[in-house]
Write a protein that holds these residues in place. Structure first.
Motif, PDB file in Angstrom:
ATOM      1  N   SER A  69       0.829  -0.987  -0.113  1.00 36.39           N
ATOM      2  CA  SER A  69      -0.080  -0.053  -0.043  1.00 36.39           C
ATOM      3  C   SER A  69       0.840   1.230   0.062  1.00 36.39           C
ATOM      4  CB  SER A  69      -0.999   0.161   1.186  1.00 36.39           C
ATOM      5  OG  SER A  69      -1.815   1.104   1.148  1.00 36.39           O
ATOM      6  N   VAL A  70       0.643   2.004  -0.957  1.00 36.12           N
ATOM      7  CA  VAL A  70       1.609   3.053  -1.255  1.00 36.12           C
ATOM      8  C   VAL A  70       0.562   4.487  -1.325  1.00 36.12           C
ATOM      9  CG1 VAL A  70       3.315   4.417  -2.686  1.00 36.12           C
ATOM     10  CG2 VAL A  70       3.474   1.893  -2.317  1.00 36.12           C
ATOM     11  N   ILE A  71       0.744   5.508  -0.609  1.00 36.02           N
ATOM     12  CA  ILE A  71       0.027   6.565  -0.556  1.00 36.02           C
ATOM     13  C   ILE A  71       0.994   7.486  -1.212  1.00 36.02           C
ATOM     14  CG2 ILE A  71      -1.276   8.205   0.725  1.00 36.02           C
ATOM     15  CD1 ILE A  71      -1.760   6.230   2.746  1.00 36.02           C
ATOM     16  N   LEU A  72       0.368   8.253  -2.289  1.00 35.46           N
ATOM     17  CA  LEU A  72       1.097   9.234  -3.028  1.00 35.46           C
ATOM     18  C   LEU A  72       0.472  10.667  -2.517  1.00 35.46           C
ATOM     19  CD1 LEU A  72       1.065   7.642  -6.535  1.00 35.46           C
ATOM     20  CD2 LEU A  72       2.917   7.808  -4.898  1.00 35.46           C
ATOM     21  N   PHE A  73       1.373  11.747  -2.518  1.00 36.92           N
ATOM     22  CA  PHE A  73       1.000  13.021  -2.507  1.00 36.92           C
ATOM     23  C   PHE A  73       1.792  13.703  -3.434  1.00 36.92           C
ATOM     24  CE2 PHE A  73      -0.740  12.961   2.037  1.00 36.92           C
ATOM     25  CZ  PHE A  73      -0.252  11.707   2.368  1.00 36.92           C
ATOM     26  N   THR A  74       1.035  14.885  -3.510  1.00 32.25           N
ATOM     27  CA  THR A  74       1.710  16.032  -4.438  1.00 32.25           C
ATOM     28  C   THR A  74       1.492  17.173  -4.243  1.00 32.25           C
ATOM     29  OG1 THR A  74       1.864  16.250  -7.063  1.00 32.25           O
ATOM     30  CG2 THR A  74      -0.489  16.285  -6.252  1.00 32.25           C
ATOM     31  N   LEU A  75       2.614  18.186  -4.582  1.00 35.60           N
ATOM     32  CA  LEU A  75       2.421  19.445  -4.569  1.00 35.60           C
ATOM     33  C   LEU A  75       2.176  20.362  -5.889  1.00 35.60           C
ATOM     34  CD1 LEU A  75       5.284  20.178  -1.961  1.00 35.60           C
ATOM     35  CD2 LEU A  75       2.860  20.778  -1.715  1.00 35.60           C
ATOM     36  N   ASP A  76       2.043  19.297  -7.009  1.00 33.29           N
ATOM     37  CA  ASP A  76       1.943  19.845  -8.370  1.00 33.29           C
ATOM     38  C   ASP A  76       0.239  19.485  -8.672  1.00 33.29           C
ATOM     39  OD1 ASP A  76       1.594  20.356 -10.995  1.00 33.29           O
ATOM     40  OD2 ASP A  76       3.613  19.075 -11.505  1.00 33.29           O
ATOM     41  N   GLU A  77      -0.602  20.255  -8.716  1.00 33.44           N
ATOM     42  CA  GLU A  77      -1.861  19.709  -8.973  1.00 33.44           C
ATOM     43  C   GLU A  77      -2.131  19.386 -10.171  1.00 33.44           C
ATOM     44  OE1 GLU A  77      -3.428  23.719  -7.549  1.00 33.44           O
ATOM     45  OE2 GLU A  77      -4.886  22.352  -6.102  1.00 33.44           O
ATOM     46  N   THR A  78      -1.377  19.734 -11.248  1.00 29.44           N
ATOM     47  CA  THR A  78      -1.500  19.204 -12.644  1.00 29.44           C
ATOM     48  C   THR A  78      -1.543  17.709 -12.485  1.00 29.44           C
ATOM     49  OG1 THR A  78       0.673  19.557 -13.226  1.00 29.44           O
ATOM     50  CG2 THR A  78      -0.674  21.511 -13.215  1.00 29.44           C
ATOM     51  N   SER A  79      -0.844  17.241 -11.766  1.00 30.58           N
ATOM     52  CA  SER A  79      -0.671  15.621 -11.793  1.00 30.58           C
ATOM     53  C   SER A  79      -2.041  14.738 -11.286  1.00 30.58           C
ATOM     54  CB  SER A  79       0.505  15.190 -10.949  1.00 30.58           C
ATOM     55  OG  SER A  79       0.290  15.657  -9.554  1.00 30.58           O
ATOM     56  N   TYR A  80      -2.898  15.809 -10.739  1.00 28.09           N
ATOM     57  CA  TYR A  80      -3.857  14.967  -9.911  1.00 28.09           C
ATOM     58  C   TYR A  80      -4.694  14.276 -11.205  1.00 28.09           C
ATOM     59  CZ  TYR A  80      -3.514  16.603  -5.338  1.00 28.09           C
ATOM     60  OH  TYR A  80      -3.275  16.773  -3.975  1.00 28.09           O
ATOM     61  N   ALA A  81      -5.488  14.873 -12.037  1.00 32.62           N
ATOM     62  CA  ALA A  81      -6.238  14.573 -13.034  1.00 32.62           C
ATOM     63  C   ALA A  81      -5.683  13.841 -14.068  1.00 32.62           C
ATOM     64  CB  ALA A  81      -7.172  15.729 -13.525  1.00 32.62           C
ATOM     65  N   ARG A  82      -4.285  14.324 -14.356  1.00 31.30           N
ATOM     66  CA  ARG A  82      -3.489  13.585 -15.643  1.00 31.30           C
ATOM     67  C   ARG A  82      -2.852  12.335 -15.333  1.00 31.30           C
ATOM     68  NH1 ARG A  82       0.373  17.950 -16.726  1.00 31.30           N
ATOM     69  NH2 ARG A  82       1.564  17.149 -14.893  1.00 31.30           N
ATOM     70  N   GLU A  83      -2.276  12.320 -14.136  1.00 30.55           N
ATOM     71  CA  GLU A  83      -1.567  11.165 -13.671  1.00 30.55           C
ATOM     72  C   GLU A  83      -1.690  10.569 -12.545  1.00 30.55           C
ATOM     73  OE1 GLU A  83       2.795  12.303 -13.736  1.00 30.55           O
ATOM     74  OE2 GLU A  83       2.283  13.964 -15.123  1.00 30.55           O
ATOM     75  N   LEU A  84      -2.085  11.071 -11.427  1.00 28.63           N
ATOM     76  CA  LEU A  84      -2.337  10.377 -10.005  1.00 28.63           C
ATOM     77  C   LEU A  84      -3.750   9.774 -10.054  1.00 28.63           C
ATOM     78  CD1 LEU A  84      -0.824  12.825  -7.537  1.00 28.63           C
ATOM     79  CD2 LEU A  84       0.050  10.800  -8.282  1.00 28.63           C
ATOM     80  N   ALA A  85      -4.739  10.296 -10.600  1.00 28.03           N
ATOM     81  CA  ALA A  85      -5.939   9.742 -10.529  1.00 28.03           C
ATOM     82  C   ALA A  85      -5.782   8.463 -11.322  1.00 28.03           C
ATOM     83  CB  ALA A  85      -6.991  10.629 -10.673  1.00 28.03           C
ATOM     84  N   PRO A  86      -5.621   8.749 -12.551  1.00 29.47           N
ATOM     85  CA  PRO A  86      -5.476   7.376 -13.459  1.00 29.47           C
ATOM     86  C   PRO A  86      -4.636   6.553 -12.765  1.00 29.47           C
ATOM     87  CG  PRO A  86      -5.410   9.504 -14.720  1.00 29.47           C
ATOM     88  CD  PRO A  86      -5.145   9.821 -13.450  1.00 29.47           C
ATOM     89  N   LEU A  87      -3.515   6.698 -12.478  1.00 26.27           N
ATOM     90  CA  LEU A  87      -2.810   5.596 -11.694  1.00 26.27           C
ATOM     91  C   LEU A  87      -3.206   4.773 -10.553  1.00 26.27           C
ATOM     92  CD1 LEU A  87       0.697   7.267 -11.759  1.00 26.27           C
ATOM     93  CD2 LEU A  87       0.110   5.297 -12.995  1.00 26.27           C
ATOM     94  N   ALA A  88      -3.941   5.724  -9.783  1.00 27.71           N
ATOM     95  CA  ALA A  88      -4.589   5.252  -8.235  1.00 27.71           C
ATOM     96  C   ALA A  88      -5.793   4.439  -8.781  1.00 27.71           C
ATOM     97  CB  ALA A  88      -4.713   6.208  -7.162  1.00 27.71           C
ATOM     98  N   GLY A  89      -6.374   4.829  -9.931  1.00 25.31           N
ATOM     99  CA  GLY A  89      -7.561   4.353 -10.465  1.00 25.31           C
ATOM    100  C   GLY A  89      -7.475   2.757 -10.977  1.00 25.31           C
ATOM    101  N   VAL A  90      -6.277   2.399 -11.016  1.00 27.04           N
ATOM    102  CA  VAL A  90      -5.958   1.029 -11.727  1.00 27.04           C
ATOM    103  C   VAL A  90      -5.033   0.078 -10.849  1.00 27.04           C
ATOM    104  CG1 VAL A  90      -4.067   1.542 -13.319  1.00 27.04           C
ATOM    105  CG2 VAL A  90      -5.630  -0.353 -13.893  1.00 27.04           C
ATOM    106  N   TYR A  91      -4.149   0.838 -10.147  1.00 29.33           N
ATOM    107  CA  TYR A  91      -3.141   0.144  -9.642  1.00 29.33           C
ATOM    108  C   TYR A  91      -3.689  -0.175  -8.179  1.00 29.33           C
ATOM    109  CZ  TYR A  91       0.874   0.038 -12.663  1.00 29.33           C
ATOM    110  OH  TYR A  91       1.519  -0.104 -13.882  1.00 29.33           O
TER     111      TYR A  91
END
Lengths: 468, 468, 468
Positions: free
Chosen positions: B352-374
């Motif tokens: 279980s890996v919890i990811l944080f970001t300070l770059d909000e552009t990654s939320y919709a583009r990268e983080l949600a797609p990654l967390a939505g499958v892995y």
């Protein structure tokens, strides 16, 4: 209890809501123009009954099974086939029950909106789908799917589709499209030219694909000129069956504008399989420009979908293959990347290039400024992960002030999930009407203008932009 | 005049507001689960009175003094200690008065929201803090801080905290945690394993830190295998005192997945201090993957906080040291950077890996797609500069449609400002309820679902995600 | 039928709207402070009548003709001059009619808002502009433009401008500014020092420009020290005529902080024209730091506008030249790029650097965190493509929570479209009041504070930040 409220997706403020509903009322029943999607032309050609509810609604939908996988489920338990034929669940009812129990994980997602809409409007179900209602839903859907009025052509008519485009490989023989045309059925199903398999040197079997391209086109794909000619012939063959567009899925938006000599030399290396990774990327880049030039010549509208890193998990790719929810967006540049293509055809009014993005940061910064000045460019709608209420709203908020509405092209459903098509168009119409209602309420637009725009966004722009 | 209105942070539209208030009413009094923060375990162990108002509320809070500095004040005038011991203001009342006069600079910031909430709910003050009220506020706060009911353990109970995690270096002897456990007090204070000082070759004193790691763990940190074993032992020691998570602050999200031979060779160079900058970065990258593997083995949840450029001003760093408000976010890639780690454990349901970001552009583009499958990935809440009403709203708007709610982990207060903890959780609960109320009002969610989700976002998800 | 409703740009919810209108009511009639713009000082010096409606409102406005071009029109048909003197449309009425017929393409854009406001408030027109009303509008505007009360000075007074800055090249002799000063007219027109032509080695005629800089300043621009001295003298000459600021348009935000020896050596290569592309970029970077140092010394506020890729279409540049709508924003880094400049003057309270961006992703991630800690930094307003209702709203939402309001500088109209200045300030005042009203209604700000802030955002901050 209705699954879809009449005010669904309209803002809460009563004045805006009322106006949004009025606007929506005038576009709700417009025919569906679906210029970009992935339904199977064989459905319309053969007009067979659809299989069971799970095989229709769950198993092929990567929006659904990627979320289930993220929550710890196995794809095998939802019937997703393995490449090596290892057994997976095949019982539709079992799959459906598992899905129903996990359906709450989709709260807040467009999948939930589409499915609830479909359950209510297509299958007359008005109870929420849960573990407790799973069997009742399954039975009701299965019963309907067995009836003639749920065959593909009947659904096409029930959905009030005016025209729908499929997506077809350059090597496709288009036999289904020919069969549809010859059947006398009056549905309008048009192909779209998608040449990735013969444009991307990294595609599986690229060299063999070029051989088949030679066979199918009658052009010599052993030379650069012959290869380009093969494309021209295939495009013409697609046009003869109604195609008005091409579609190009590339890792990036890179384009190139090589001299003929340079391009021919590059093609030779690519053809022989001696090109390195940089050369293969350069070839893809050059081909976007070539396709744009052909667009100016033959009038097929060009669509570019860059920025997805395909098959992110090697292990999942090895077990299940492509399109299993592991295509992840990446940062995408357009300003420098498109310059060679735009130098070639950007100011040519005959050319038409529709740009999509999975990187929303490019909307306000790059895409709206580019589409707001180059006549050859238009902006495709919010796509894929952004084909959603918030995604569409952000698209309008980010692009309208710079590019206006008339540099956009209406909605794409972009789906292989046939039953969801009305739901998807309904969401887009509602979200656009909500946006227009806000502009009117804030006195940024007159109401009469909003009515015109609602019609254009729901119907007119798609027909015009895709030359349908 | 109340500083915090009952409708605080709820949208203006009466229907949404009313529903938001209803939802909030059911979660307002839930216990606080604080799985990630920086309170000092000695507070709970020693249970000493807190010092004066300025030393408690102003001097240690870099959100506060960075804003004051930006407006031309000197840090010395607010008691921030210098590294060389040059004198700074020590009089609490003087510091407090200066702050009160400048408090208007915080309009529109979360600091203002947290402090007003704290003044009202913890210190029963209901007048705005200004130069004119500074002394009255100071006296009232100072009086309360002198009473036993404001000692750390009393505040823990008053705040209705169910469990709170501290952040502790790998070399920490955890004596405070042991003392708390042995004291018989029933508060639940758990450590978090933060190994940056023994994982990052650029950390001050890295080589000596590895020697101390050998001492404290009893493993030989002269070899790669021994070094990994030392981590395993320390993790076990943290777990024995209640830890359920690890925390990793890295400049980027880069991960690596070297062979054992490659990793061992890299460790040797790092251990000897002969590794160059690229190798040191590669070592950090490799260690994220190692920690993820250990997470799969021992069940400690892994948190990754990438993307801050630390100590941006060399001059300020030289005078005042770390953590003085000069850590500035940078663009952060996740898609390519995390691939090696995800290849190793991404589809392992034990990890279980919890990811944080300070770059909000990654939320919709990268983080949600990654967390939505892995299955191994979850999304941490809006963090640091985004721990704010607009930041949290954008987080939900950008991630929910792709990753849903159940791939997120509830709220983190992430603070060393103990008195502000209830304020921070209250903001999060209100903002989430406002978001849910909007979805319900727009008929994207049923009200009963929103009630379940409100509870999950305020309480349930944090317990589940952090295994608390 | 009014073109501009009294509630224009206010949110629909009645409570927020009412408060927004109250706030706006107190700032609507404040004088206009315009610290950054591109009106021509000769207008105020010569006070000639403006030419016909098309020449005033259409031909020079690249917001307008870029949109028309994107929709397939030719620039020549709207009177945009060609470099080679090929004929273009010169008849004002013809141009106006063409524009009126295409005006609907601007729906949803700020151009539409500005023009409707101008038509109504300046020309007393209250019918929508369409093909049908084109002639009536044209005649009404032309009639007014022929009257003395529409001369530049009369408009300046009618617009209630307190001070307006022009933008003037380093080589400008400022004769118009001198003429205004000597005329006895009490309008306050101040120059701004824009040295791009003598700072950017890639500027057309750079070497000759340095020769002219030597002539005009009396300093020897053959050496680094002499060159810097020339800048100091020109800055002083600008200050003598009222300048309070400098302006710098660079492709990126890169800065450098070379030693004197390194800088002098670099200057020699740049001066001789032997510098390569990297050295020319380094020179631009170094000059930003030099200008920031001079700002600390002489008190001129420094503005940096990075991130536009100029003249994206080589063909259009060749035919029409600069500033024809083909300047496209690009991704822009600030955190690393500004570090050298900030090392030099970032914590110096005498320095003042105002940062602008065309890359909105940098607001929350980079610019607000930087401006929220460095005393020398302030954030410029939403600029260019983002000088719009949604752009301004996003600017406030993205920056306020981290940098507050007091690290921002009020509004810039940044325009050469003189008649649109009141419209632009009105939009900004309304959008800011709407934002403040939302904060108050959500109890994040008290009403009295919002009144103070409304005044500061509309008037006070611009005067303070620009030292006007």
């Amino acid at each position: 209890m209705a699954l879809v409220d009449p005010n669904y997706l309209f803002p809460a403020e009563p004045g805006v809501r009322s106006l949004a509903r009025d606007l929506y009322g005038t576009v709700r029943d417009l025919p569906i123009v679906s210029p970009h999607g992935h339904t199977d032309p064989r459905w319309y050609a053969d007009n067979q009954l659809f299989p069971d509810p799970a095989q229709l609604l769950i198993v092929p939908d990567h929006y659904i099974f990627r979320m289930l996988f993220s929550q710890g489920h196995r794809l095998e338990d939802f019937g997703v086939p393995t490449l090596d034929g290892a057994p997976v669940e095949t019982d539709g009812r079992t799959i459906w029950r598992r899905f129903a129990k996990s359906y709450y994980h989709f709260r807040g997602t467009p999948t939930r909106l589409w499915l609830d809409y479909t359950l209510q409007t297509l299958f007359a179900l008005d109870e929420p789908l849960t573990g407790a209602t799973a069997d009742r839903h399954y039975d009701a859907i299965a019963e309907r799917l067995a009836s003639d009025s749920y065959r593909p052509r009947a659904l096409y008519e029930r959905f009030n589709i005016e025209v729908i485009a499929t997506t077809d490989g350059a090597l496709d023989d288009l036999s289904s499209h020919r069969a549809i045309r010859d059947s006398g059925w009056r549905g309008r199903i048009v192909p779209t030219y998608r040449p990735d398999a013969v444009v991307d040197p990294d595609f599986e079997g690229f060299a063999a694909n070029l051989d088949r391209l030679a066979d199918i086109s009658g052009a010599d794909t052993g030379t650069w000129d012959g290869y380009l000619d093969a494309h021209r012939r295939r495009r013409a063959a697609f046009q003869a069956l109604g195609a008005t567009a091409t579609d190009h899925g590339h890792p990036t938006a890179e384009t190139a504008n090589l001299t003929h000599t340079e391009a021919a030399r590059l093609f030779d290396r690519v053809r022989l399989g001696t090109a390195d990774a940089g050369e293969r990327a350069l070839f893809r880049a050059q081909m976007l420009t070539e396709m744009a030039r052909m667009s100016a010549d033959d009038g097929l509208v060009m669509q570019i979908h860059p920025g997805s890193m395909r098959n992110h998990s090697a292990a999942m790719f090895a077990r299940f293959g492509r399109d299993k929810g592991f295509d992840i967006p990446t940062r995408t540049d357009y300003v420098r990347a498109l310059q060679p293509l735009l130098d070639a055809v950007g100011t040519d009014p005959r050319a038409s290039v529709i740009l999509f993005t999975l990187d929303e940061t490019s909307y306000a910064r790059e895409l709206a400024p580019l589409a707001g000045v180059y006549p050859a460019l238009k902006l495709g709608p919010a796509w894929w992960f952004h084909d959603s209420p918030e995604g569409m709203r952000r698209f309008r908020e980010a692009t309208t002030e710079t590019a206006g509405f008339y540099n956009t092209v209406g909605f794409n459903d972009d789906t292989r999930a046939f039953p969801s098509i009305p739901a998807r168009h309904d969401v887009a119409r509602r979200v656009d009407c909500a946006f227009l209602a806000r502009l009117v309420t804030e006195h940024r637009l007159r109401e009469a203008e909003a009515h015109e725009l609602a019609h254009d966004l729901a119907y007119g722009l798609a027909k015009k932009a895709y030359r349908l």
